[in-house]
Scaffold this motif. Structure first.
Motif, PDB file in Angstrom:
ATOM      1  N   GLN A 137       0.863  -1.077  -0.242  1.00  0.00           N
ATOM      2  CA  GLN A 137      -0.053   0.115  -0.141  1.00  0.00           C
ATOM      3  C   GLN A 137       0.790   1.462  -0.219  1.00  0.00           C
ATOM      4  O   GLN A 137       0.537   2.753  -0.618  1.00  0.00           O
ATOM      5  N   ASP A 138       2.009   1.338   0.404  1.00  0.00           N
ATOM      6  CA  ASP A 138       2.780   2.406   1.014  1.00  0.00           C
ATOM      7  C   ASP A 138       3.938   2.612  -0.532  1.00  0.00           C
ATOM      8  O   ASP A 138       3.399   3.674  -1.136  1.00  0.00           O
ATOM      9  N   MET A 139       4.045   1.212  -0.947  1.00  0.00           N
ATOM     10  CA  MET A 139       4.327   1.659  -2.885  1.00  0.00           C
ATOM     11  C   MET A 139       3.641   2.406  -3.605  1.00  0.00           C
ATOM     12  O   MET A 139       3.157   2.924  -4.578  1.00  0.00           O
ATOM     13  N   GLU A 140       2.171   1.727  -3.693  1.00  0.00           N
ATOM     14  CA  GLU A 140       0.934   2.495  -4.301  1.00  0.00           C
ATOM     15  C   GLU A 140       1.345   3.694  -4.186  1.00  0.00           C
ATOM     16  O   GLU A 140       0.912   4.074  -5.394  1.00  0.00           O
ATOM     17  N   ARG A 141       1.058   3.524  -2.882  1.00  0.00           N
ATOM     18  CA  ARG A 141       1.023   5.952  -3.107  1.00  0.00           C
ATOM     19  C   ARG A 141       1.914   6.343  -3.634  1.00  0.00           C
ATOM     20  O   ARG A 141       1.477   7.115  -4.346  1.00  0.00           O
ATOM     21  N   GLU A 142       3.389   5.597  -3.429  1.00  0.00           N
ATOM     22  CA  GLU A 142       4.945   6.196  -4.303  1.00  0.00           C
ATOM     23  C   GLU A 142       4.044   6.558  -5.599  1.00  0.00           C
ATOM     24  O   GLU A 142       5.265   7.617  -6.065  1.00  0.00           O
ATOM     25  N   ILE A 143       4.193   4.964  -6.458  1.00  0.00           N
ATOM     26  CA  ILE A 143       3.554   4.893  -7.086  1.00  0.00           C
ATOM     27  C   ILE A 143       2.740   6.037  -7.972  1.00  0.00           C
ATOM     28  O   ILE A 143       3.103   6.992  -9.099  1.00  0.00           O
ATOM     29  N   ALA A 144       1.557   6.440  -7.531  1.00  0.00           N
ATOM     30  CA  ALA A 144       0.632   7.255  -7.665  1.00  0.00           C
ATOM     31  C   ALA A 144       1.487   9.044  -8.114  1.00  0.00           C
ATOM     32  O   ALA A 144       1.180   9.505  -8.865  1.00  0.00           O
ATOM     33  N   PHE A 161       4.831   9.161  -7.744  1.00  0.00           N
ATOM     34  CA  PHE A 161       5.775   9.818  -8.928  1.00  0.00           C
ATOM     35  C   PHE A 161       4.953   9.820 -10.544  1.00  0.00           C
ATOM     36  O   PHE A 161       5.409   9.734 -11.171  1.00  0.00           O
ATOM     37  N   ARG A 162       3.689   9.475 -10.439  1.00  0.00           N
ATOM     38  CA  ARG A 162       2.812   8.914 -11.486  1.00  0.00           C
ATOM     39  C   ARG A 162       3.393   8.356 -12.558  1.00  0.00           C
ATOM     40  O   ARG A 162       3.406   8.277 -13.876  1.00  0.00           O
ATOM     41  N   ILE A 163       3.841   7.293 -12.257  1.00  0.00           N
ATOM     42  CA  ILE A 163       4.217   5.687 -12.490  1.00  0.00           C
ATOM     43  C   ILE A 163       3.193   5.140 -13.468  1.00  0.00           C
ATOM     44  O   ILE A 163       2.229   4.823 -12.671  1.00  0.00           O
ATOM     45  N   PRO A 164       3.212   4.879 -14.758  1.00  0.00           N
ATOM     46  CA  PRO A 164       2.022   3.836 -15.612  1.00  0.00           C
ATOM     47  C   PRO A 164       1.991   2.936 -15.105  1.00  0.00           C
ATOM     48  O   PRO A 164       3.277   1.784 -14.703  1.00  0.00           O
ATOM     49  N   VAL A 165       1.189   2.091 -14.695  1.00  0.00           N
ATOM     50  CA  VAL A 165       0.653   1.233 -14.786  1.00  0.00           C
ATOM     51  C   VAL A 165      -0.020   0.139 -14.734  1.00  0.00           C
ATOM     52  O   VAL A 165      -1.957   0.851 -15.556  1.00  0.00           O
ATOM     53  N   HIS A 166      -0.383  -0.515 -15.771  1.00  0.00           N
ATOM     54  CA  HIS A 166      -1.092  -1.164 -16.621  1.00  0.00           C
ATOM     55  C   HIS A 166      -1.532  -2.988 -15.737  1.00  0.00           C
ATOM     56  O   HIS A 166      -0.687  -3.575 -15.405  1.00  0.00           O
TER      57      HIS A 166
END
Length: 367
Positions: free
Chosen positions: A255-262, A264-269
């Motif tokens: 969940q913390d990684m998902e927060r950082e990914i959002a 940094f706007r890293i694309p997730v498909h």
């Protein structure tokens, strides 16, 4: 002279020939017996006037389309008569019968006769190993496609061996980063540092490996472009963890990684990246890191990361950071491993849910 498969009745003669031909790096009686019984090798002998004058050992990598010519011994009095080349040709036929499309081997750099033999038989030099033999002599690495149509470009992705059981992901990330930035330094301290950033903390047992989100974040923080493909929105690689406390920790980490990914706007498909799209991304300059189940290769039910290093009509090639020394393999068996396209599709999934994950590493963030 006749060439035939070796049997246990040939054991004494093969050991005696090995001792006559080599001063060190010999195959022991115990190793010969194991190879004759284990089923992942082909052993050939050449008979002349009721005596064995040559022997050859080919190892077959589990789960890939590679064969490795491990040893060839020819009695001194039988050399210079074309026996070695006939043995190699028979070995190639055995490898093709076992559905292996590539033959690889190592040759001492001071063995001019063997170098001339294998180059005359169409083997291509594609690398070297320093300090490879017991006397510290270096080795050349050679390979040959057993089907002339197999001509992928396989010199793009360098290889790095993981130094710990749980650092396959960081080792793959080091390979990808060095591909895109050759000046990238690879070392054990860098491998561990990446693992500390990307780990899920726990795994099926013991210390945790790395999931796609952690690897993507570690690459992004070093200035690389990243793109994540996963087919499951849930908590990854948690099914085989029994402890509720460990499951809670893994959930919090993701969940913390998902927060950082959002952030940094890293694309997730949330989809599967098929073989054709994977090849297109590779041709466009990305280096794919792919999650596989190691069951088909190592008979281990564990998640494992590999780096895609090339494609051709029949195979997807990968650099595997793990070397199965217990099964007699060396690093040559883990570099540019050819895996059939349909087999790769089956292998590139993990767990009961069939988690499929790819992290595309790019030279820089294009956004």
């Amino acid at each position: 002279m006749s060439i035939r498969p070796a049997t246990l009745e040939d054991l004494d003669a093969m050991v005696a020939l090995e001792n006559r031909c080599f001063d060190d790096d010999r195959i022991s009686r115990r190793q010969f017996r194991h190879l004759l019984n284990k089923g992942h090798a082909a052993l050939l002998v050449a008979d002349h006037e009721s005596a064995i004058v040559a022997s050859l050992v080919v190892l077959f990598s589990r789960g890939t389309a590679t064969a490795r010519l491990y040893s060839i011994a020819v009695a001194p009095e039988a050399r210079g008569k074309g026996i070695a080349s006939k043995m190699v040709e028979r070995a190639e036929a055995e490898a093709w019968r076992e559905e292996r499309a590539w033959m690889r081997l190592e040759i001492r750099k001071d063995n001019a006769a063997s170098i001339a033999l294998f180059e005359s038989l169409g083997y291509r030099r594609f690398g070297s190993f320093a300090d490879y033999y017991a006397d510290h002599m270096d080795a050349w690495r050679y390979e040959k496609a057993l089907d002339a149509r197999l001509k992928p470009r396989l010199d793009r992705v360098p290889w790095y061996e993981q130094t710990l059981d749980f650092t396959c992901g960081p080792a793959c990330l080091l390979m990808a980063m060095q591909t895109l930035r050759p000046e990238t330094q690879t070392s054990r301290i860098q491998e561990i540092k990446l693992w500390r950033e990307a780990t899920t903390v726990f795994m099926t047992s013991g210390l945790g490996g790395c999931g796609p989100y952690g690897l993507a974040l570690a690459a992004h923080k070093r200035g690389f472009g990243v793109e994540i493909w996963v087919n499951d929105r849930g908590i990854q690689m948690i099914d085989s963890v029994r402890s509720p406390e460990k499951k809670e920790v893994i959930t919090l980490v993701q969940q913390d990684m998902e927060r950082e990914i959002a952030e940094f706007r890293i694309p997730v498909h949330f989809d599967v990246l098929g073989a054709d799209a994977l090849e297109a991304a590779f041709d466009d300059g990305a280096v794919p890191i792919v999650l596989i189940s190691s069951w088909q290769i190592y008979n281990e039910k564990s998640p494992h990361w590999v780096v895609v290093s090339g494609f051709d009509e029949h195979f997807i090639y990968v650099n595997d950071p793990f070397v199965d020394y217990d099964d007699g393999e060396t690093s040559i068996d883990s570099i540019n491993m050819p895996i059939g396209r349909s087999q790769f599709a089956q292998m590139a999934r993990y767990g009961k849910k069939g988690l499929q994950a790819v992290v595309l590493i790019k030279a820089e963030d294009a956004r």
